[in-house]
Design an enzyme around this catalytic site. Structure first.
Site, PDB file in Angstrom:
ATOM      1  N   GLY A   1       1.310   9.245  10.077  1.00  0.00           N
ATOM      2  CA  GLY A   1       0.829   8.618   8.322  1.00  0.00           C
ATOM      3  C   GLY A   1       1.262  10.059   7.709  1.00  0.00           C
ATOM      4  O   GLY A   1       2.225  10.739   7.900  1.00  0.00           O
TER       5      GLY A   1
ATOM      6  N   ASP B   1       0.330  -0.733  18.592  1.00  0.00           N
ATOM      7  CA  ASP B   1       0.441   0.197  17.707  1.00  0.00           C
ATOM      8  C   ASP B   1       1.206   1.806  18.101  1.00  0.00           C
ATOM      9  O   ASP B   1       2.333   1.959  17.915  1.00  0.00           O
ATOM     10  CB  ASP B   1      -0.065   0.413  16.200  1.00  0.00           C
ATOM     11  CG  ASP B   1      -0.030   1.010  15.531  1.00  0.00           C
ATOM     12  OD1 ASP B   1       0.646   1.063  14.172  1.00  0.00           O
ATOM     13  OD2 ASP B   1      -0.783   2.640  15.759  1.00  0.00           O
TER      14      ASP B   1
ATOM     15  N   THR C   1       0.531  -1.668  -0.369  1.00  0.00           N
ATOM     16  CA  THR C   1      -0.008   0.063  -0.465  1.00  0.00           C
ATOM     17  C   THR C   1       0.549   1.112   0.157  1.00  0.00           C
ATOM     18  O   THR C   1       0.866   2.399  -0.728  1.00  0.00           O
ATOM     19  CB  THR C   1      -0.845   0.022   0.948  1.00  0.00           C
ATOM     20  OG1 THR C   1      -1.605  -1.021   1.523  1.00  0.00           O
ATOM     21  CG2 THR C   1      -1.716   0.647   1.302  1.00  0.00           C
ATOM     22  N   VAL C   2       1.680   1.766   0.957  1.00  0.00           N
ATOM     23  CA  VAL C   2       2.655   2.672   0.594  1.00  0.00           C
ATOM     24  C   VAL C   2       3.552   2.516  -0.376  1.00  0.00           C
ATOM     25  O   VAL C   2       3.636   3.317  -0.591  1.00  0.00           O
ATOM     26  CB  VAL C   2       3.282   2.756   2.269  1.00  0.00           C
ATOM     27  CG1 VAL C   2       3.605   3.792   2.780  1.00  0.00           C
ATOM     28  CG2 VAL C   2       2.211   2.702   3.520  1.00  0.00           C
TER      29      VAL C   2
ATOM     30  N   ILE D   1       0.516  12.963   8.856  1.00  0.00           N
ATOM     31  CA  ILE D   1       0.538  14.628   9.984  1.00  0.00           C
ATOM     32  C   ILE D   1       2.451  14.524  10.413  1.00  0.00           C
ATOM     33  O   ILE D   1       2.940  13.679   9.811  1.00  0.00           O
ATOM     34  CB  ILE D   1       0.022  14.041  11.789  1.00  0.00           C
ATOM     35  CG1 ILE D   1      -1.429  14.141  11.035  1.00  0.00           C
ATOM     36  CG2 ILE D   1       0.024  15.235  12.032  1.00  0.00           C
ATOM     37  CD1 ILE D   1      -1.838  13.722  12.650  1.00  0.00           C
TER      38      ILE D   1
ATOM     39  N   GLU E   1      -7.069  -4.463   9.882  1.00  0.00           N
ATOM     40  CA  GLU E   1      -6.519  -5.447   9.321  1.00  0.00           C
ATOM     41  C   GLU E   1      -7.390  -6.524  10.053  1.00  0.00           C
ATOM     42  O   GLU E   1      -7.730  -6.740  10.900  1.00  0.00           O
ATOM     43  CB  GLU E   1      -5.146  -5.645  10.115  1.00  0.00           C
ATOM     44  CG  GLU E   1      -4.646  -4.273  10.098  1.00  0.00           C
ATOM     45  CD  GLU E   1      -3.653  -4.643   8.516  1.00  0.00           C
ATOM     46  OE1 GLU E   1      -3.192  -5.650   8.344  1.00  0.00           O
ATOM     47  OE2 GLU E   1      -2.748  -3.162   8.371  1.00  0.00           O
TER      48      GLU E   1
ATOM     49  N   LYS F   1       4.422   4.339  19.099  1.00  0.00           N
ATOM     50  CA  LYS F   1       4.429   5.747  17.996  1.00  0.00           C
ATOM     51  C   LYS F   1       4.993   7.331  19.239  1.00  0.00           C
ATOM     52  O   LYS F   1       5.581   7.647  19.138  1.00  0.00           O
ATOM     53  CB  LYS F   1       3.287   5.801  17.265  1.00  0.00           C
ATOM     54  CG  LYS F   1       3.054   5.441  16.244  1.00  0.00           C
ATOM     55  CD  LYS F   1       1.686   5.709  15.930  1.00  0.00           C
ATOM     56  CE  LYS F   1       1.433   4.383  14.085  1.00  0.00           C
ATOM     57  NZ  LYS F   1       0.124   4.955  14.036  1.00  0.00           N
TER      58      LYS F   1
ATOM     59  N   GLY G   1     -12.338  -2.988   5.061  1.00  0.00           N
ATOM     60  CA  GLY G   1     -10.424  -3.030   4.784  1.00  0.00           C
ATOM     61  C   GLY G   1     -10.068  -1.965   5.654  1.00  0.00           C
ATOM     62  O   GLY G   1      -8.778  -1.086   5.047  1.00  0.00           O
TER      63      GLY G   1
HETATM   64  N1  HSE Z   1      -2.414   0.903  11.872  1.00  0.00           N
HETATM   65  C1  HSE Z   1      -2.380   1.943  11.590  1.00  0.00           C
HETATM   66  C2  HSE Z   1      -3.602   3.249  11.995  1.00  0.00           C
HETATM   67  C3  HSE Z   1      -1.464   2.207  10.131  1.00  0.00           C
HETATM   68  O1  HSE Z   1      -4.700   2.788  11.653  1.00  0.00           O
HETATM   69  O2  HSE Z   1      -3.539   4.082  12.314  1.00  0.00           O
HETATM   70  C4  HSE Z   1      -0.657   3.463  10.661  1.00  0.00           C
HETATM   71  O3  HSE Z   1       0.640   3.492  11.384  1.00  0.00           O
END
Ligand code: HSE
Length: 407
Positions: free
Chosen positions: A129, A196, A11-12, A131, A185, A200, A182
């Site tokens: 992302g 996650d 994707t990225v 930002i 995940e 961060k 989608g």
């Molecule tokens: N799974 C992450 C989210 C993707 O939902 O923010 C971006 O890091």
């Protein structure tokens, strides 16, 4: 001409190719040179895709090519990304990555290798992302003692919590729809369990402190236990529930955690909804500052990666200093961290002893009601340390919910 190679055409990665192709003129002008995608690395083939012409399956072809100046790592995960990135840096190639697992675990070491080799290791897309937050932390918020950084750092969970708040739905139902669309995940654990967001906030805190914050030291809770009823109480309090990654400086230590919080109308992050992310910081002279935007998604994330490519291309063979030493940062003890807690428990009815017990355990609390929820007692404590709260709540049976509060 500056040659780049993109590792991973998911994707990225495909977003990076698209952004460079779409905005080629602008990107070249900002970089002061022509950015040329020389290779794309992926294990798969992409028949019919124009990328076929530059697709390679062997990393050696890329890393041994002296004409490649910048490597874009957008594969995700630590293995083999770490090996590939380290090798590239040691070969004198700058690296731009969106990989938060890699940055949280090995960021300090990779920053040091880049510095030694007079090149750059850049990771704008690893948090928030699209930002801009990493570069502002490194180069703009430099006059301040940053005493707090708190963010909604995960788009998937923010989408789920927003749907629960707006539609009154249950966690499992929203998660199912999010997976069908989608947004989430198939294996949503990293998002919904807060892992996650933990990586961060570890990256952000590392940059604020200038030392390596071990993400494993950060107390992390996800959103799987948040219920419809919790939102009914939040609504009655004119508040919402958000998954926050937060680091606050008290004395000379940062106290970091990831957990759902009930936040009120006046909280700067309360209106950050859906898949959007928001990051709030407080500086001792700047006061409050907020960053807001799309925290995930192909093009927003690719936009941040390409901004790093532009930065790296305009500083080839010139390291832009990142203050992030490999020394381990000493975070404050989680058990000493103070919070207010919202607690829901079974109302035993006709029993004043229960309220006496609550008073004995937590002092004067604020009782709250949700018109739609029956047979429960719900209250908010005053500030209490995590350690004391965990100990005192143990003497109560039938506790339905515990959520931290920042009203
Ligand atoms: N799974 C992450 C989210 C993707 O939902 O923010 C971006 O890091």
């Amino acid at each position: 001409m500056v040659n780049i190679a993109v590792l991973g055409y998911g994707t990225v990665g495909s977003g990076v190719v698209e952004v460079i192709n779409t905005n080629q003129e602008i990107v070249n002008k900002k970089a002061g040179d022509e950015i040329n995608i020389k290779y794309v690395l992926d294990l798969r083939d992409f028949p019919g895709d124009p990328v076929e012409k530059i697709l390679v399956h062997d990393y050696d072809v890329i890393v041994k090519d002296p004409s490649v100046d910048i490597i874009v790592e957008v594969m995700g995960g630590v293995d083999p990304a770490y090996k590939f990135v380290k090798r590239a840096l040691l070969m004198g190639k700058s690296v731009c990555t969106s990989n938060k697992e890699l940055v949280a675990k090995h960021g300090a070491e990779l920053v040091a290798i880049a510095e030694e080799n007079n090149i750059n290791f850049l990771f704008e897309a690893s948090v928030g992302g699209g930002i801009p937050i990493i570069r502002p932390l490194k180069t703009s918020l430099t006059a301040d003692d940053i005493t707090e950084i708190t963010g909604i750092l995960n788009g998937t969970t923010n989408y789920i919590l927003t749907e629960m708040a707006q539609k009154g739905s249950a966690f499992e139902d929203v998660l199912k729809v999010a997976q069908e669309k989608g947004y989430a995940e198939r294996n949503p654990e990293a998002d919904v369990e807060g892992y996650d967001a933990c990586r961060k906030i570890a990256i952000l805190t590392s940059l604020v402190v200038g030392e390596h914050v071990n993400y494993e030291d950060i107390h992390t809770e996800g959103i799987t236990k948040i219920t419809k009823e919790d939102f009914q109480y939040a609504k009655a309090m004119n508040a919402s529930i958000k998954l926050l990654g937060t680091s606050k400086k008290i004395g000379d230590k940062f106290y970091s955690m990831v957990a759902p919080f009930i936040i009120g109308e006046n909280h700067p992050l309360v209106h950050v909804d859906g898949v959007f992310n928001g990051i709030f910081a407080h500086g001792n002279v700047l006061d409050d500052v907020m960053f807001y935007g799309r925290g995930a998604g192909k093009l927003p994330t690719a936009s941040a990666v390409v901004s790093d490519v532009v930065e790296a291309a305009s500083h080839l063979k010139e390291n832009i200093k990142t203050i992030w030493s490999e020394e381990e940062a000493k975070l404050g003890e989680f058990s000493e961290c103070k919070n207010k807690f919202f607690v829901r428990m079974k109302d035993k009815g006709l029993d004043d002893d229960q309220m006496m017990d609550i008073k004995k355990a937590f002092g004067n609390v604020l009782y709250v009601k949700a018109p739609t929820v029956k047979d429960e007692l719900a209250f908010i404590t005053d500030f209490i340390t995590e350690g004391e709260f965990a100990q005192r709540i143990q003497s109560f049976a039938d506790v339905y919910s515990v959520i931290r509060v920042d009203l």
